[in-house]
Design a protein around this motif. Structure first.
Motif, PDB file in Angstrom:
ATOM      1  N   LYS A  56       0.766  -1.077   0.170  1.00 20.72           N
ATOM      2  CA  LYS A  56       0.062   0.134   0.019  1.00 20.72           C
ATOM      3  C   LYS A  56       0.744   1.130   0.022  1.00 20.72           C
ATOM      4  CE  LYS A  56      -3.629   2.166   2.640  1.00 20.72           C
ATOM      5  NZ  LYS A  56      -4.324   2.575   1.466  1.00 20.72           N
ATOM      6  N   GLY A  57       0.516   2.446  -0.926  1.00 18.29           N
ATOM      7  CA  GLY A  57       1.229   3.430  -0.936  1.00 18.29           C
ATOM      8  C   GLY A  57       2.615   3.346  -2.052  1.00 18.29           C
ATOM      9  N   GLU A  58       2.788   2.175  -2.378  1.00 15.06           N
ATOM     10  CA  GLU A  58       4.174   2.011  -3.193  1.00 15.06           C
ATOM     11  C   GLU A  58       3.747   2.312  -4.641  1.00 15.06           C
ATOM     12  OE1 GLU A  58       7.673  -1.470  -3.075  1.00 15.06           O
ATOM     13  OE2 GLU A  58       5.596  -1.960  -3.094  1.00 15.06           O
ATOM     14  N   VAL A  59       4.928   2.651  -5.213  1.00 19.64           N
ATOM     15  CA  VAL A  59       4.825   2.964  -6.539  1.00 19.64           C
ATOM     16  C   VAL A  59       5.904   2.060  -7.380  1.00 19.64           C
ATOM     17  CG1 VAL A  59       5.065   4.629  -8.805  1.00 19.64           C
ATOM     18  CG2 VAL A  59       4.181   5.455  -6.628  1.00 19.64           C
ATOM     19  N   VAL A  60       5.356   1.149  -8.163  1.00 17.36           N
ATOM     20  CA  VAL A  60       6.130   0.204  -8.983  1.00 17.36           C
ATOM     21  C   VAL A  60       6.113   0.399 -10.350  1.00 17.36           C
ATOM     22  CG1 VAL A  60       6.615  -2.068  -9.214  1.00 17.36           C
ATOM     23  CG2 VAL A  60       6.161  -1.429  -6.911  1.00 17.36           C
ATOM     24  N   SER A  61       7.261   0.327 -11.220  1.00 19.85           N
ATOM     25  CA  SER A  61       7.255   0.553 -12.492  1.00 19.85           C
ATOM     26  C   SER A  61       7.356  -0.957 -13.208  1.00 19.85           C
ATOM     27  CB  SER A  61       8.301   1.573 -13.030  1.00 19.85           C
ATOM     28  OG  SER A  61       7.731   2.791 -13.014  1.00 19.85           O
ATOM     29  N   ALA A 209      -1.320   9.229  -0.923  1.00 23.74           N
ATOM     30  CA  ALA A 209      -0.684   7.897  -0.346  1.00 23.74           C
ATOM     31  C   ALA A 209      -1.535   6.559  -1.453  1.00 23.74           C
ATOM     32  CB  ALA A 209      -1.425   7.681   0.907  1.00 23.74           C
ATOM     33  N   LYS A 210      -1.441   6.680  -2.648  1.00 17.70           N
ATOM     34  CA  LYS A 210      -2.133   5.916  -3.513  1.00 17.70           C
ATOM     35  C   LYS A 210      -1.149   4.870  -3.946  1.00 17.70           C
ATOM     36  CE  LYS A 210      -6.001   7.872  -4.115  1.00 17.70           C
ATOM     37  NZ  LYS A 210      -7.428   7.173  -3.439  1.00 17.70           N
ATOM     38  N   THR A 211      -1.437   3.816  -4.337  1.00 17.12           N
ATOM     39  CA  THR A 211      -0.712   2.546  -4.595  1.00 17.12           C
ATOM     40  C   THR A 211      -0.797   2.600  -6.360  1.00 17.12           C
ATOM     41  OG1 THR A 211      -1.251   1.181  -2.712  1.00 17.12           O
ATOM     42  CG2 THR A 211      -0.225   0.069  -4.657  1.00 17.12           C
ATOM     43  N   ALA A 212       0.567   2.566  -6.883  1.00 15.71           N
ATOM     44  CA  ALA A 212       0.297   2.402  -8.642  1.00 15.71           C
ATOM     45  C   ALA A 212       1.245   1.380  -8.998  1.00 15.71           C
ATOM     46  CB  ALA A 212       0.855   3.855  -9.076  1.00 15.71           C
ATOM     47  N   SER A 226       9.439   5.747  -9.030  1.00 12.26           N
ATOM     48  CA  SER A 226       9.311   4.454  -8.651  1.00 12.26           C
ATOM     49  C   SER A 226      10.078   4.084  -7.389  1.00 12.26           C
ATOM     50  CB  SER A 226       9.564   3.523  -9.311  1.00 12.26           C
ATOM     51  OG  SER A 226       8.851   3.471 -10.761  1.00 12.26           O
ATOM     52  N   ASP A 227       9.388   3.287  -6.233  1.00  9.79           N
ATOM     53  CA  ASP A 227      10.251   2.496  -5.223  1.00  9.79           C
ATOM     54  C   ASP A 227      10.727   1.389  -5.791  1.00  9.79           C
ATOM     55  OD1 ASP A 227       8.862   4.274  -2.990  1.00  9.79           O
ATOM     56  OD2 ASP A 227       7.101   3.519  -3.796  1.00  9.79           O
ATOM     57  N   ASP A 251       8.672  11.785  -4.341  1.00 13.30           N
ATOM     58  CA  ASP A 251       7.658  12.813  -4.407  1.00 13.30           C
ATOM     59  C   ASP A 251       8.117  13.902  -5.391  1.00 13.30           C
ATOM     60  OD1 ASP A 251       9.014  13.801  -2.646  1.00 13.30           O
ATOM     61  OD2 ASP A 251       7.280  14.565  -1.327  1.00 13.30           O
ATOM     62  N   ASN A 252       9.268  13.976  -5.739  1.00 14.53           N
ATOM     63  CA  ASN A 252       9.760  15.139  -6.462  1.00 14.53           C
ATOM     64  C   ASN A 252      10.733  14.645  -7.625  1.00 14.53           C
ATOM     65  OD1 ASN A 252      10.907  17.463  -7.348  1.00 14.53           O
ATOM     66  ND2 ASN A 252      11.207  18.217  -5.400  1.00 14.53           N
ATOM     67  N   PRO A 253      10.262  14.053  -8.631  1.00 15.84           N
ATOM     68  CA  PRO A 253      11.177  13.347  -9.777  1.00 15.84           C
ATOM     69  C   PRO A 253      11.782  14.496 -10.374  1.00 15.84           C
ATOM     70  CG  PRO A 253       8.681  13.709 -10.209  1.00 15.84           C
ATOM     71  CD  PRO A 253       8.656  13.601  -8.591  1.00 15.84           C
ATOM     72  N   LEU A 254      11.615  15.698 -10.525  1.00 16.78           N
ATOM     73  CA  LEU A 254      12.573  16.706 -10.940  1.00 16.78           C
ATOM     74  C   LEU A 254      13.863  16.646 -10.073  1.00 16.78           C
ATOM     75  CD1 LEU A 254      10.174  19.462 -12.302  1.00 16.78           C
ATOM     76  CD2 LEU A 254      11.096  17.811 -13.565  1.00 16.78           C
ATOM     77  N   GLU A 255      13.666  16.604  -8.834  1.00 19.06           N
ATOM     78  CA  GLU A 255      14.976  16.715  -8.107  1.00 19.06           C
ATOM     79  C   GLU A 255      15.651  15.429  -8.288  1.00 19.06           C
ATOM     80  OE1 GLU A 255      16.556  19.441  -6.836  1.00 19.06           O
ATOM     81  OE2 GLU A 255      15.065  20.345  -7.789  1.00 19.06           O
TER      82      GLU A 255
END
Length: 282
Positions: A56-61, A209-212, A226-227, A251-255
């Motif tokens: 939950k709350g994880e971002v996976v590519s 806090a979304k899962t993606a 991604s995590d 949460d800040n992909p540009l940085e």
């Protein structure tokens, strides 16, 4: 499953669970999908024995060669396809049909041309029976966060491609899904617009806090957002490597893109995909 360090190539056991009741937001358990070939009784195996779990709350590519079954996995997760073998779970419940807990975002925005932008964003809420007041409030909040305030009454043809994808993102989040499946949502956009939308997406996923689960062919996008990144083999696709992205500022992909470690992860992913390509050509 194995977890590979992108710097020294060492392999360690992954924390991904594969037994017992799924504890994560999304779980694929030994999933295989076959389709009947056209004009033939032959069965084509698109994905084979895929097991993975997303917390939950994880971002996976998810990356891999074209035709390896990435979109098929998303369709099974969304309940649009049924696995030939194995099981898929969302929120601990087995997926047997489309679920209101899951939202899909595609490369094409698929906005309804006869509805205004706010009308498009409200559509899912309207179908679910939300009151006019609650629909209006939620749509207004999302359109402002997606930098579309002032464009509520415009129609899709009056907006640029990037603005249309912002509207599609607002529509995707409007029904407050627990899980987002995204199939190359920014691949049709120019580089500058893509980076801006990646930033918007990352911040909104973090805030809510979304899962993606994200399919992409853009390795920098995969690492920046991604995590973890899962690498699939050629068809029949299966997950062959898991790389955990040990970098701050998801949460800040540009940085995050400015960090020196980014290039090491991208180089490792390129190596893995090249090996897969050489095996395919061989």
């Amino acid at each position: 499953m194995l977890c590979l360090d992108p710097v020294d190539g060492s392999v360690t056991a992954s924390a991904t669970k594969t037994a017992g009741k799924p504890a994560g937001a999304v779980a694929f358990r030994h999933v295989t999908k076959r389709f009947a070939a056209k004009h033939s009784s032959v069965q084509i195996t698109v994905v084979r024995n895929v097991s993975l779990e997303i917390e939950k709350g994880e971002v996976v590519s998810l990356i891999g060669p074209s035709g390896c079954g990435k979109s098929t996995l998303l369709n099974m997760g969304a309940g649009l396809y049924t696995p030939t073998e194995g099981e898929v779970y969302v929120g601990g419940r087995r997926v047997t049909r489309p679920s209101p807990e899951v939202a899909f975002m595609l490369q094409k925005d698929l906005l309804m041309p006869w509805r205004t932008i706010v009308g498009n964003v409200e559509l899912g809420m309207q179908i679910r029976g939300a009151t006019r007041g609650s629909r209006s409030q939620r749509a207004a909040e999302l359109l402002e966060r997606c930098h579309l305030k002032g464009f509520e009454l415009h129609y899709p043809h009056q907006l640029s491609g990037g603005m249309r994808q912002r509207a599609a993102l607002a529509r995707t989040l409007a029904t407050e899904p627990e899980v987002l499946f995204m199939d190359e949502p920014f691949s049709a956009l120019d580089a500058q617009t893509k980076m801006v939308l990646q930033q918007d997406l990352a911040q909104m996923l973090s805030t809510e806090a979304k899962t993606a689960l994200l399919i992409t062919h853009d390795l920098a996008e995969a690492v920046a957002l991604s995590d973890r990144v899962l690498v699939m083999s050629k068809r029949p696709g299966t997950v062959i490597e898991e790389i955990r992205i040990d970098l701050p500022m998801r949460d800040n992909p540009l940085e995050r893109r400015k960090l020196s470690g980014m290039n090491e992860y991208i180089a490792r992913l390129m190596d893995l995909l090249q090996v897969g390509r050489e095996e395919h050509l061989g």
